[in-house]
Design a protein around this motif. Structure first.
Motif, short mmCIF file in Angstrom:
data_model
loop_
_atom_site.label_atom_id
_atom_site.label_comp_id
_atom_site.label_asym_id
_atom_site.label_seq_id
_atom_site.Cartn_x
_atom_site.Cartn_y
_atom_site.Cartn_z
N SER A 1 16.24 7.94 5.91
CA SER A 1 16.56 6.78 5.08
C SER A 1 15.99 6.89 3.67
O SER A 1 16.57 6.36 2.73
CB SER A 1 16.04 5.50 5.74
N ASP A 2 14.84 7.57 3.52
CA ASP A 2 14.13 7.59 2.24
C ASP A 2 13.90 6.16 1.74
O ASP A 2 13.83 5.92 0.54
CB ASP A 2 14.90 8.41 1.21
N GLY A 3 13.82 5.21 2.67
CA GLY A 3 13.67 3.81 2.29
C GLY A 3 12.31 3.54 1.67
O GLY A 3 11.30 4.14 2.04
N LEU A 4 12.29 2.59 0.72
CA LEU A 4 11.06 2.24 0.01
C LEU A 4 10.76 0.76 0.26
O LEU A 4 11.12 -0.12 -0.54
CB LEU A 4 11.23 2.52 -1.49
N PRO A 5 10.08 0.45 1.36
CA PRO A 5 9.87 -0.95 1.73
C PRO A 5 8.92 -1.69 0.81
O PRO A 5 8.83 -2.92 0.88
CB PRO A 5 9.31 -0.86 3.16
N ASN A 6 8.21 -0.96 -0.06
CA ASN A 6 7.33 -1.63 -1.00
C ASN A 6 8.06 -2.12 -2.24
O ASN A 6 7.49 -2.85 -3.05
CB ASN A 6 6.18 -0.69 -1.41
N ALA B 1 3.62 8.25 -8.25
CA ALA B 1 4.41 8.24 -7.01
C ALA B 1 3.68 7.54 -5.87
O ALA B 1 4.32 7.10 -4.91
CB ALA B 1 4.79 9.66 -6.61
N LEU B 2 2.35 7.43 -5.94
CA LEU B 2 1.62 6.74 -4.88
C LEU B 2 2.02 5.27 -4.77
O LEU B 2 1.87 4.65 -3.71
CB LEU B 2 0.11 6.85 -5.11
N ALA B 3 2.57 4.70 -5.85
CA ALA B 3 3.00 3.31 -5.83
C ALA B 3 4.16 3.09 -4.87
O ALA B 3 4.44 1.94 -4.49
CB ALA B 3 3.40 2.86 -7.24
N LEU B 4 4.83 4.16 -4.47
CA LEU B 4 5.93 4.03 -3.51
C LEU B 4 5.44 3.55 -2.15
O LEU B 4 6.21 2.99 -1.37
CB LEU B 4 6.64 5.38 -3.33
N LEU B 5 4.16 3.77 -1.84
CA LEU B 5 3.68 3.61 -0.47
C LEU B 5 3.22 2.20 -0.13
O LEU B 5 3.33 1.79 1.02
CB LEU B 5 2.52 4.58 -0.21
N ASP C 1 7.08 4.68 4.86
CA ASP C 1 6.48 3.49 5.47
C ASP C 1 5.00 3.68 5.75
O ASP C 1 4.41 2.90 6.51
CB ASP C 1 7.21 3.18 6.79
N ASP C 2 4.38 4.66 5.13
CA ASP C 2 3.02 5.06 5.46
C ASP C 2 2.05 3.89 5.58
O ASP C 2 1.27 3.81 6.54
CB ASP C 2 2.48 6.04 4.40
N LEU C 3 2.07 2.99 4.61
CA LEU C 3 1.13 1.88 4.58
C LEU C 3 1.72 0.59 5.13
O LEU C 3 1.02 -0.41 5.27
CB LEU C 3 0.61 1.65 3.16
N MET C 4 3.01 0.63 5.47
CA MET C 4 3.65 -0.57 6.01
C MET C 4 3.18 -0.88 7.42
O MET C 4 3.28 -2.02 7.87
CB MET C 4 5.17 -0.41 5.99
N PHE C 5 2.66 0.12 8.12
CA PHE C 5 2.11 -0.13 9.45
C PHE C 5 0.91 -1.07 9.37
O PHE C 5 0.56 -1.72 10.35
CB PHE C 5 1.73 1.18 10.12
N VAL C 6 0.30 -1.14 8.20
CA VAL C 6 -0.79 -2.07 7.94
C VAL C 6 -0.27 -3.36 7.31
O VAL C 6 -0.64 -4.46 7.72
CB VAL C 6 -1.84 -1.42 7.01
N GLU C 7 0.64 -3.22 6.32
CA GLU C 7 1.04 -4.36 5.51
C GLU C 7 2.17 -5.18 6.12
O GLU C 7 2.19 -6.41 6.00
CB GLU C 7 1.44 -3.87 4.11
N LYS C 8 3.15 -4.52 6.71
CA LYS C 8 4.33 -5.20 7.26
C LYS C 8 4.67 -4.57 8.62
O LYS C 8 5.71 -3.92 8.77
CB LYS C 8 5.53 -5.08 6.31
N PRO C 9 3.82 -4.75 9.62
CA PRO C 9 3.94 -3.97 10.85
C PRO C 9 5.16 -4.29 11.70
O PRO C 9 5.45 -3.55 12.65
CB PRO C 9 2.64 -4.30 11.60
N GLY C 10 5.91 -5.34 11.40
CA GLY C 10 7.12 -5.63 12.17
C GLY C 10 8.21 -4.59 12.01
O GLY C 10 9.01 -4.37 12.92
#
Length: 488
Positions: free
Chosen positions: A368-373, A115-119, A73-82
């Motif tokens: 979870s190894d979840g990939l929210p992107n 692999a950076l596309a995962l973020l 979720d590294d970049l999700m704190f910026v993109e999808k912060p909910g």
């Protein structure tokens, strides 16, 4: 359980009448939980305490908030912060920067890795200090601890990240790692199955692990091979731990392909031998028989069931099976995979019985190894923790609820050195989940992967409720490793 606070103590919140599972593995007890600001201040019979707000937890379990040790979720704190996929299953802390890729440091111009596309889509940050400062300023919904990715170090330090590092490039990687750890990273991660991390040799990895060990931090690894060479790949990262004293986590441990089902008996025995010899080793799993990552054309002919989760050139193929796409296109699966790339995929090549055996290992955590992107993510993103509680504990009876909660709370807090997290006791930070043990379960499926779980009643982060309704001001924090909490 006796009242542990003076009767006059006013409470901001009282969670009353529930069964408290404190994260230690101890049997549950009937107790109220009193919270003031961001701390647990009282446990026991709190009927004599006034509270500004109450949660009725009768018939429910009150436990420490769950710690997801393996997030992307590294970049999700910026993109999808909910971060609804976290809060809806009781997760109050996530460790990001796994599998060798992280939000920082950014690559040198011209360098990149699939692999950076995962973020996510947000540009990577110049360094870990800038990344963590941005998260702190934005205030995350849940707590976050960060690893620095080894692929990022290669991409930032090397002119050709797919070559072997020169002495100067190795020194630069080590310098970048020191800077990231000093900025607050809890360790570093390797993705040895990916490019460019897979180019790393023993001397490079040991040099980095020595830096981490000197600062009391750890090394987590997506090992080099999770199929035919899985035993050697586990031994590789254990050898790094033995040689350097660096604490080690084997990420999302699995044995892929039918020919390798059962090999976990050997890999787990090797982990036990390393632990007996004094190496700090833990591991994590997600509770599903399918894995998910970028689409790797080399796997196309060896795994029959591969489902596409996203594709940049062919977004219309999201959710379809690679074999069906190849048939429609009149080509073999490898050719179809190359045409779809860059893309992501779910690979169905694991044995559920083996997943459950690995989960029962005493040092196994849940990630979870979840990939929210992903356009159509693996259901583990929304359901890993509730699936453990519902399917592994209540239905399969693999272990007690107390033992399972400990794997998701106190154990990861110790491994990652997160002070006052993962436990319910007076003085602990008030990360709390209230759930119904009779109904809690995942609902996300392969066909409908973003369905929220059931049975989670309330989730608190640092004393503020984040589920079922999110607060106006996000209460999460950036966490650093506490060395006194780190032994496991």
């Amino acid at each position: 359980m006796p009242d542990t606070a003076a009767p006059a103590t006013p409470l901001d919140l009282k969670i009353r009448g529930g069964w408290v599972i404190d994260g230690s593995g101890a049997p549950r007890v009937r107790a109220d939980v009193g919270i003031v600001a961001d701390r647990v201040v009282a446990l026991g019979d709190l009927s004599g305490h006034a509270a500004a707000r109450e949660i009725d937890a009768a018939g429910r379990v009150v436990a420490p908030g769950f710690i997801d040790v393996h997030g992307h979720d590294d970049l999700m704190f910026v993109e999808k912060p909910g971060l609804e996929w976290k809060t809806s299953q009781g997760i109050t802390t996530v460790v990001v920067g796994n599998c060798g890729v992280s939000g920082a440091p950014a690559p040198r111009p011209g360098n990149t890795a699939a692999a950076l596309a995962l973020l996510g889509e947000t540009p990577l940050f110049a360094d870990m200090a800038a990344y963590l400062a941005e998260l702190a300023e934005r205030r995350p919904m849940i707590n976050v601890a960060a690893l620095v990715g080894h692929a990022n170090l290669r991409l930032a330090a090397m002119a050709d990240p797919r070559a072997q590092p020169s002495a100067a490039e190795q020194a630069r990687m080590e310098e970048l790692l020191r800077e990231a750890l000093d900025a607050g990273a809890v360790g570093f991660s390797t993705g040895l199955a990916y490019d460019p991390g897979g180019q790393a040799g023993e001397a490079e990895l040991r040099g980095l692990a020595e830096i981490a060990a000197a600062r009391g931090r750890l090394h987590t690894s997506h090992i080099r091979n999770e199929a035919d060479q899985v035993e050697a790949a586990v031994e590789e990262v254990l050898a790094i731990g033995r040689a350097t004293g660096c604490a080690t986590v084997v990420s999302h441990h699995k044995c892929m392909m039918p020919a390798n089902w059962g090999k976990s008996a050997h890999t787990l025995a090797n982990i036990d031998r390393a632990r007996a010899a004094g190496v700090e080793v833990a591991l994590d799993i997600y509770p599903y028989p399918g894995s998910s990552t970028i689409l790797i054309p080399e796997r196309a002919e060896t795994i029959d069931d591969i489902r596409i989760t996203w594709s940049t050139p062919h977004p219309e193929c999201s959710g379809r099976y690679l074999a069906d796409i190849a048939r429609d296109w009149g080509c073999d699966r490898s050719t179809a995979a190359r045409r779809l790339a860059p893309a992501g995929a779910i690979y169905f090549a694991m044995d559920e019985n083996e997943v459950q055996r690995i989960f029962q290992h005493p040092c196994c955590m849940v990630g979870s190894d979840g990939l929210p992107n992903d356009a159509r993510p693996h259901p583990r993103l929304w359901g890993s923790f509730t699936r453990v509680l519902g399917r592994y504990v209540r239905e399969a009876a693999l272990m007690s609820l107390e033992a399972a909660v400990a794997k998701m709370t106190a154990l990861p807090a110790r491994v990652f050195g997160l002070r006052d997290r993962g436990v319910l006791r007076v003085g602990a930070l008030a990360d709390v989940v209230v759930f119904d043990p009779a109904t809690v379960n995942d609902r996300a499926t392969w066909d409908d992967p973003t369905l929220a779980s059931v049975g989670i009643d309330a989730v608190l982060v640092n004393g503020t409720q984040v589920f079922p309704a999110a607060p106006a001001a996000r209460p999460g924090r950036v966490l650093r490793r506490d060395l006194q909490a780190g032994a496991h």
